[in-house]
Design a protein around this motif. Structure first.
Motif, short mmCIF file in Angstrom:
data_model
loop_
_atom_site.label_atom_id
_atom_site.label_comp_id
_atom_site.label_asym_id
_atom_site.label_seq_id
_atom_site.Cartn_x
_atom_site.Cartn_y
_atom_site.Cartn_z
N LEU A 101 5.35 1.49 49.92
CA LEU A 101 4.76 0.16 49.93
C LEU A 101 3.67 0.06 50.98
CD1 LEU A 101 8.03 -1.98 49.64
CD2 LEU A 101 6.50 -1.28 47.79
N GLU A 102 2.52 -0.43 50.56
CA GLU A 102 1.40 -0.67 51.48
C GLU A 102 0.87 -2.08 51.26
OE1 GLU A 102 -1.47 2.49 51.06
OE2 GLU A 102 -0.19 3.91 52.15
N GLY A 103 1.77 -3.04 51.40
CA GLY A 103 1.43 -4.44 51.18
C GLY A 103 2.19 -5.06 50.04
N ALA A 104 2.63 -4.26 49.09
CA ALA A 104 3.40 -4.76 47.96
C ALA A 104 4.86 -4.95 48.36
CB ALA A 104 3.30 -3.80 46.78
N THR A 106 7.00 -2.76 41.53
CA THR A 106 6.48 -3.50 42.68
C THR A 106 5.66 -4.70 42.24
OG1 THR A 106 4.47 -2.15 42.82
CG2 THR A 106 6.38 -1.40 44.06
N ARG A 107 5.49 -5.60 43.20
CA ARG A 107 4.65 -6.79 43.01
C ARG A 107 3.74 -6.91 44.22
NH1 ARG A 107 4.59 -12.12 44.79
NH2 ARG A 107 3.90 -13.67 43.26
N HIS A 108 2.45 -7.21 43.97
CA HIS A 108 1.49 -7.33 45.07
C HIS A 108 0.60 -8.54 44.83
CE1 HIS A 108 -2.26 -5.89 47.39
NE2 HIS A 108 -1.33 -6.22 48.28
N GLN A 166 -6.16 -14.38 44.68
CA GLN A 166 -5.50 -15.47 43.97
C GLN A 166 -4.56 -14.99 42.87
OE1 GLN A 166 -8.08 -18.86 42.89
NE2 GLN A 166 -9.73 -17.86 44.05
N GLY A 167 -4.55 -13.69 42.60
CA GLY A 167 -3.76 -13.16 41.50
C GLY A 167 -2.61 -12.28 41.95
N THR A 168 -2.02 -11.60 40.97
CA THR A 168 -0.84 -10.77 41.21
C THR A 168 -0.95 -9.49 40.39
OG1 THR A 168 0.45 -12.80 41.44
CG2 THR A 168 1.67 -10.73 41.26
N ALA A 169 -0.58 -8.38 41.00
CA ALA A 169 -0.58 -7.09 40.30
C ALA A 169 0.80 -6.46 40.38
CB ALA A 169 -1.63 -6.16 40.91
N TYR A 170 1.34 -6.08 39.24
CA TYR A 170 2.65 -5.44 39.15
C TYR A 170 2.47 -3.97 38.79
CZ TYR A 170 4.78 -10.10 39.08
OH TYR A 170 5.18 -11.38 39.39
N TYR A 171 3.43 -3.16 39.23
CA TYR A 171 3.40 -1.73 38.91
C TYR A 171 4.81 -1.28 38.55
CZ TYR A 171 2.46 3.29 39.29
OH TYR A 171 2.32 4.63 39.03
N LEU A 172 4.93 -0.62 37.42
CA LEU A 172 6.21 -0.06 36.97
C LEU A 172 6.10 1.45 37.10
CD1 LEU A 172 6.27 -2.96 35.88
CD2 LEU A 172 7.35 -2.09 33.80
#
Length: 692
Positions: free
Chosen positions: A559-562, A580-582, A586-592
């Protein structure tokens, strides 16, 4: 709305044509597709053209109020042409000539074929370009069908070298891009480049393989464009389309569709070896076709009987043709053209059944088509041209699909199978989806899902960052950012260009082989219990990490902020982030970082959709499994389709009273039964949001 069938008057005595036209009219048909396989009938001998028979057929149809989509017959060059120029035949990877006896027996890069194509298309366009009963043109037929996109002949080798020289300009730019220093493959001249065909081991340079797929796709696009240019010149008032094939991946459908007026596809739900048709797979291909130009489409071949060559696929049961038709309309089809009008007595498709049997007599399927046509005639003016209203976009990228075809990376893993996992989540919950190119404007969508974004088109990463920065929600997954556009591995820490957007670093990765899985735990136990309560199938095991499983792949994420929204529960990665969720501006980025099995996919995507404010279609509180929900939106009206694909009675609960179009009656708020194959189209008569 156009409603018709594929018709082959050349297959039947002329004395039968008027009977066919009468029966078509009585069934509510108003369009037929003609001519796409009739070259040897149009030009039996070189330079001797006969269109009189087609003139008479079109006139008989016109008298019955039936118009025509005319196909250019270039999928079936006649035998005299192939005998005169045998170099037109394709070659397979082993160098074997793919000879006469089927169709699509031509190479897109052959230098002799184009002049014959120009001749036949010119003659047809000159004759029918001002015929008011010819309402559209179809180019060729099913480009690439039967693995006919990639040819390995000498003409393709020459054309490939020209394509590469135009792209790279200098041979050492190609050497650098492909990394030809590996295995001593450095090229000194364009003429040294071979096609990625048969060799001692079926493993070629990945950069070369990807470029060859791009070249082959471009070759088809250029071949079609030559026909489009002629038709635009000689038949400027008639629109042009092509019948694509949904999930088919050999040709970039976005490129192929770009110069067309509208996209079309061929829909055969029962053309499968699966034990049972999954309606989600058909729905996905409708949405793929709609996304090719981001507007409504036509179905130019729609199953009306059992498909088959030397054996039969399943025959549509009573009610299935009607149900499939409404599914097509629900996803944006503004025309339905059944294949075929009458089952042929001869040739390779004797067992490819149409609306009429071999005997040409109206039967069960005819009556079902007739009923469907009568219904659509009453309601089509209301829904034709309406949009999906989707708030979710899934991005399909052929370049990434080809990259994973070249190197699947995990045994048996396929891009499209992975893509379907996300799509089925939305389908099963009645959440409309647009399946679009990586070149479209994303700003109208609340959520953008991009499976396997290994390599990115130049400029796309910047656009995705901007979308998220302005409040959009993004979902990326494992292998994202791992490749450059030329198919070399990324030298930066993974996930490469998306590291800042996702707020993570992937330090290590591996495949899960032979059916192995990893248990996964959701990071918030309270949310896990809530998810389990919402999903009775997993409620009994919610507290156990094994309720959620990952397969295929695992990323070791730092994790580097997420924040972690799920963690691995076993092996040396136990406790490490699996998803993860970051927050990005104003938005959001998810990673599976793994491939979720269905329960885990549901748990993760439920949270993602909730935070993105994406919800099922408004108006229906619930529907039993097997009942598909889809919407089409006009300016002030929403049309809600409910289609029961199961063999048992389904239930749906309306949030409020609604008017139903097919039966033309009011339905009260509350629970309603939907019989097997049942269809309802509800109309909101006042402005409404598409989702609740």
């Amino acid at each position: 709305m156009y409603f018709g069938a594929c018709y082959y008057p050349e297959h039947w005595p002329e004395s039968r044509w008027a009977t066919d036209a009468r029966l078509m009219k009585e069934a509510g048909l108003n369009v037929v597709r003609i001519g796409e396989f009739a070259w040897s009938k149009f030009e039996r001998y070189e330079g001797q053209y006969d269109f009189d028979w087609l003139d008479r057929s079109i006139a008989i149809l016109a008298e019955a109020g039936i118009c025509v989509v005319l196909g250019t017959p270039t999928a079936t060059p006649p035998k005299w042409l192939m005998d005169k120029h045998p170099d037109i035949y394709m070659k397979d990877k082993q160098g074997h000539v793919r000879g006469y006896g089927n169709r699509r027996h031509y190479c897109y890069n052959n230098p002799n074929y184009p002049r014959y194509v120009r001749n036949i298309v010119t003659r047809m366009a000159e004759r029918y370009g001002n015929n008011t009963n010819v309402i559209a043109w179809q180019t060729d037929n099913e480009f690439g069908c039967n693995e006919t996109t990639r040819c390995y002949c000498n003409d393709c080798a020459k054309a490939f070298r020209v394509w590469l020289a135009d792209k790279y300009e200098h041979i050492d730019r190609l050497n650098d891009s492909w990394g030809t220093v590996f295995w001593s493959h450095i090229y000194n001249d364009w003429e040294q480049i071979e096609l990625p065909a048969y060799t001692v081991f079926p493993l070629h340079n990945p950069g070369m393989e990807l470029d060859f797929r791009r070249f082959a796709s471009d070759s088809v696009v250029a071949f079609q464009q030559a026909q489009i240019d002629l038709l635009r010149e000689l038949a400027p008032n008639q629109p042009i389309t092509h019948n694509l094939m949904g999930a088919f991946d050999e040709i970039d459908g976005f490129d192929l569709s770009a110069p067309l007026d509208f996209a079309s596809w061929d829909n055969y739900p029962n053309l499968t070896f699966a034990d049972q048709v999954n309606p989600a797979d058909v729905a996905m291909q409708h949405d793929m076709t709609r996304g090719l130009k981001n507007k409504n489409f036509w179905v130019l071949e729609h199953q009306s009987g059992s498909p088959g060559g030397n054996f039969l696929f399943p025959m549509p049961k009573p009610g299935e043709i009607r149900r499939w038709t409404y599914q097509s309309v629900a996803h944006g089809a503004d025309a339905i053209v059944y294949f075929r009008w009458r089952t042929c007595l001869f040739g390779a498709e004797q067992f490819w059944h149409g609306i009429l049997q071999h005997d040409g007599l109206p039967g069960r399927r005819y009556e079902e088509v007739k009923r469907t046509g009568e219904e659509l005639q009453r309601i089509s003016s209301l829904i034709e041209g309406s949009s999906s209203g989707a708030e979710v976009a899934m991005i399909r990228c052929y370049d990434n699909e080809w990259t994973m075809e070249v190197q699947e990376q995990a045994f048996g893993h396929r891009y499209m199978a992975h893509f379907k996992r996300y799509y089925r989540y939305f389908y099963e919950r009645g959440i409309p989806v647009d399946i679009v190119s990586d070149r479209v404007d994303l700003t109208s969508y609340k959520l953008v899902v991009i499976p396997h974004l290994l390599l990115s088109r130049p400029g796309f990463a910047e656009r995705l960052y901007a979308y998220a920065a302005q409040g959009g929600t993004v979902v990326l997954d494992f292998r994202s950012g791992t490749k450059r556009w030329d198919n070399q591995m990324e030298s930066e820490p993974l996930p490469g260009a998306y590291k800042e957007l996702l707020g993570i670093r992937v330090n290590e990765y591996g495949s899960l082989m032979n059916g192995k899985t990893y248990g996964v735990a959701l990071a918030d136990p309270a949310a896990e219990a809530s998810d389990a309560q919402a999903s009775p199938a997993t409620a009994s095991t919610a507290a156990n990490a094994s309720a959620y499983l990952a397969q295929t792949w695992f990323d070791v994420i730092e994790l580097e902020g997420a924040e972690a929204i799920a963690t691995y529960a076993e092996d040396y990665v136990a406790g490490m982030p699996a998803a993860t969720r970051h927050a990005y501006k104003q938005g959001t980025a998810y990673y599976l970082g793994m491939e979720p099995q269905p329960a885990l996919m549901s748990a993760l995507m439920n949270r993602i959709c909730d935070t993105a404010n994406v919800h099922p279609i408004a108006g229906v509180r619930s529907a039993t499994p097997g009942v598909e929900l889809m919407s089409r939106l006009q300016v002030n009206d929403t049309f809600l389709f409910a289609i029961n694909h199961s063999e048992t009675t389904g239930l749906l609960h309306l949030d409020e009273p609604m008017h139903e179009l097919i039966e033309n009656r009011q339905h009260a708020e509350g629970e309603h039964e939907l019989p097997p194959n049942g269809v309802r189209i509800f109309r909101y008569t006042q402005p409404k949001n598409t989702t609740r």
